[in-house]
Write an enzyme that holds these catalytic residues in place. Sequence first.
Site, mmCIF file in Angstrom:
data_model
loop_
_atom_site.group_PDB
_atom_site.id
_atom_site.type_symbol
_atom_site.label_atom_id
_atom_site.label_comp_id
_atom_site.label_asym_id
_atom_site.label_seq_id
_atom_site.Cartn_x
_atom_site.Cartn_y
_atom_site.Cartn_z
ATOM 1 N N SER A 145 -14.069 4.007 -10.539
ATOM 2 C CA SER A 145 -15.447 4.510 -10.565
ATOM 3 C C SER A 145 -15.875 4.647 -12.024
ATOM 4 C CB SER A 145 -15.543 5.884 -9.901
ATOM 5 O OG SER A 145 -16.826 6.454 -10.153
ATOM 6 N N TYR A 159 -12.407 14.281 -9.231
ATOM 7 C CA TYR A 159 -12.623 12.902 -8.770
ATOM 8 C C TYR A 159 -12.601 11.944 -9.962
ATOM 9 C CZ TYR A 159 -15.266 8.863 -6.968
ATOM 10 O OH TYR A 159 -15.682 7.597 -6.629
HETATM 11 P P1 NAP Z 1 -17.366 5.600 2.171
HETATM 12 O O1 NAP Z 1 -18.648 4.923 2.523
HETATM 13 O O2 NAP Z 1 -17.270 7.089 2.286
HETATM 14 O O3 NAP Z 1 -16.189 4.937 3.021
HETATM 15 C C1 NAP Z 1 -14.900 5.402 2.849
HETATM 16 C C2 NAP Z 1 -13.914 4.500 3.552
HETATM 17 O O4 NAP Z 1 -12.590 4.943 3.232
HETATM 18 C C3 NAP Z 1 -14.046 4.559 5.059
HETATM 19 O O5 NAP Z 1 -13.704 3.278 5.554
HETATM 20 C C4 NAP Z 1 -12.997 5.599 5.450
HETATM 21 O O6 NAP Z 1 -12.492 5.435 6.778
HETATM 22 C C5 NAP Z 1 -11.912 5.280 4.433
HETATM 23 N N1 NAP Z 1 -10.984 6.364 4.145
HETATM 24 C C6 NAP Z 1 -11.246 7.590 3.624
HETATM 25 N N2 NAP Z 1 -10.108 8.297 3.485
HETATM 26 C C7 NAP Z 1 -9.112 7.494 3.914
HETATM 27 C C8 NAP Z 1 -7.707 7.650 4.045
HETATM 28 N N3 NAP Z 1 -7.102 8.791 3.691
HETATM 29 N N4 NAP Z 1 -6.979 6.625 4.557
HETATM 30 C C9 NAP Z 1 -7.593 5.466 4.921
HETATM 31 N N5 NAP Z 1 -8.920 5.256 4.831
HETATM 32 C C10 NAP Z 1 -9.665 6.263 4.330
HETATM 33 O O7 NAP Z 1 -16.940 5.270 0.659
HETATM 34 P P2 NAP Z 1 -17.484 4.173 -0.386
HETATM 35 O O8 NAP Z 1 -18.644 4.758 -1.094
HETATM 36 O O9 NAP Z 1 -17.577 2.838 0.237
HETATM 37 O O10 NAP Z 1 -16.280 4.213 -1.454
HETATM 38 C C11 NAP Z 1 -15.237 3.253 -1.463
HETATM 39 C C12 NAP Z 1 -14.538 3.365 -2.797
HETATM 40 O O11 NAP Z 1 -15.496 3.179 -3.845
HETATM 41 C C13 NAP Z 1 -13.888 4.724 -3.048
HETATM 42 O O12 NAP Z 1 -12.645 4.539 -3.708
HETATM 43 C C14 NAP Z 1 -14.885 5.416 -3.963
HETATM 44 O O13 NAP Z 1 -14.272 6.388 -4.763
HETATM 45 C C15 NAP Z 1 -15.385 4.236 -4.768
HETATM 46 N N6 NAP Z 1 -16.681 4.479 -5.407
HETATM 47 C C16 NAP Z 1 -17.796 4.709 -4.675
HETATM 48 C C17 NAP Z 1 -18.998 4.957 -5.324
HETATM 49 C C18 NAP Z 1 -20.270 5.239 -4.583
HETATM 50 O O14 NAP Z 1 -21.252 5.696 -5.228
HETATM 51 N N7 NAP Z 1 -20.340 4.986 -3.272
HETATM 52 C C19 NAP Z 1 -19.049 4.961 -6.731
HETATM 53 C C20 NAP Z 1 -17.883 4.717 -7.443
HETATM 54 C C21 NAP Z 1 -16.700 4.471 -6.776
HETATM 55 P P3 NAP Z 1 -13.270 6.060 8.089
HETATM 56 O O15 NAP Z 1 -14.453 5.154 8.330
HETATM 57 O O16 NAP Z 1 -12.267 5.990 9.180
HETATM 58 O O17 NAP Z 1 -13.687 7.447 7.708
#
Ligand code: NAP
Length: 250
Positions: A145, A159
């Site tokens: 991130s 985080y």
């Molecule tokens: P999201 O929409 O909240 O989706 C999270 C995903 O991770 C879901 O598929 C969830 O499964 C799964 N998950 C959560 N905890 C888990 C665990 N313990 N074991 C297995 N699966 C798990 O998140 P996102 O925004 O796409 O983020 C994905 C990545 O990008 C993360 O590493 C996040 O830190 C990074 N990121 C995101 C942003 C942002 O602004 N969105 C910015 C920077 C970095 P379920 O569907 O079963 O709950």
Amino acid sequence: MSDHPVLLITGGSRGIGASVARKAAQQGWRVLVNYLSNEAAAEDVVSAITSAGGEASAVRGDTSNEAGIAAIFDAVDSRYGRLDGLVNNAGVVDYTARVDEFSRERLDRMFAINVIGKIRCASEAVRRMSTRHGGKGGAIVNVSSIAAIHGSAGQYVDYAASKAAIDTFTLGLAREVAQEGIRVNAVRPGITDTDIHASGGLPDRAHELASAIPMGRPGTPDEIADCILYLLSERASYVTGSILNASGGR
Ligand code: NAP
């Protein structure tokens, strides 16, 4: 498609991971979609891929513990018998809090998922992909991130610190396995329009912070997925130990 490469995406049921799954399948990967609890979302991703002629399946497994990781990699072995790529994507935020308000439980959860789970999944992937272990090589992309650079003061410094750990892990692992056929890179998304913000109690965060982003808008999951897919692909054959910011200039 039995000779097509196999990609494991942790947290592939929603957000950035789901977008990677759909796009990877379009590019010829067979896709294993890991999820934690939202089976319906994972099956939607699988159906979208299979109805478009691709190959995908879903596997439940919590990357924060050994039983979950074993379930995920058992599925890799029993369903496909090979692994060519890992998108180490599963990650969580938490509610806004200052460092002097953090509980031990909060930090244990955050680091179990965002750091230890990712390192353990990479370990299992290396065991299967490294030429040192009889594998054919492959690529790992860690999802970091831009918070790793900014620190997320007043929101979730824990985080940000977990993502900085992933950056350093990426550099070290890349050098460790560079002569074993494995490339290791990371993407640092900026604020991206997914459900993760609602899970931290701020459903409108991505759009509320738009004015703090030089490009004036949050990123889309597809824009982050395209960066991840580039690093996975042969087009990045001389790229390892790199961290790509995809953050609209922030
Ligand atoms: P999201 O929409 O909240 O989706 C999270 C995903 O991770 C879901 O598929 C969830 O499964 C799964 N998950 C959560 N905890 C888990 C665990 N313990 N074991 C297995 N699966 C798990 O998140 P996102 O925004 O796409 O983020 C994905 C990545 O990008 C993360 O590493 C996040 O830190 C990074 N990121 C995101 C942003 C942002 O602004 N969105 C910015 C920077 C970095 P379920 O569907 O079963 O709950």
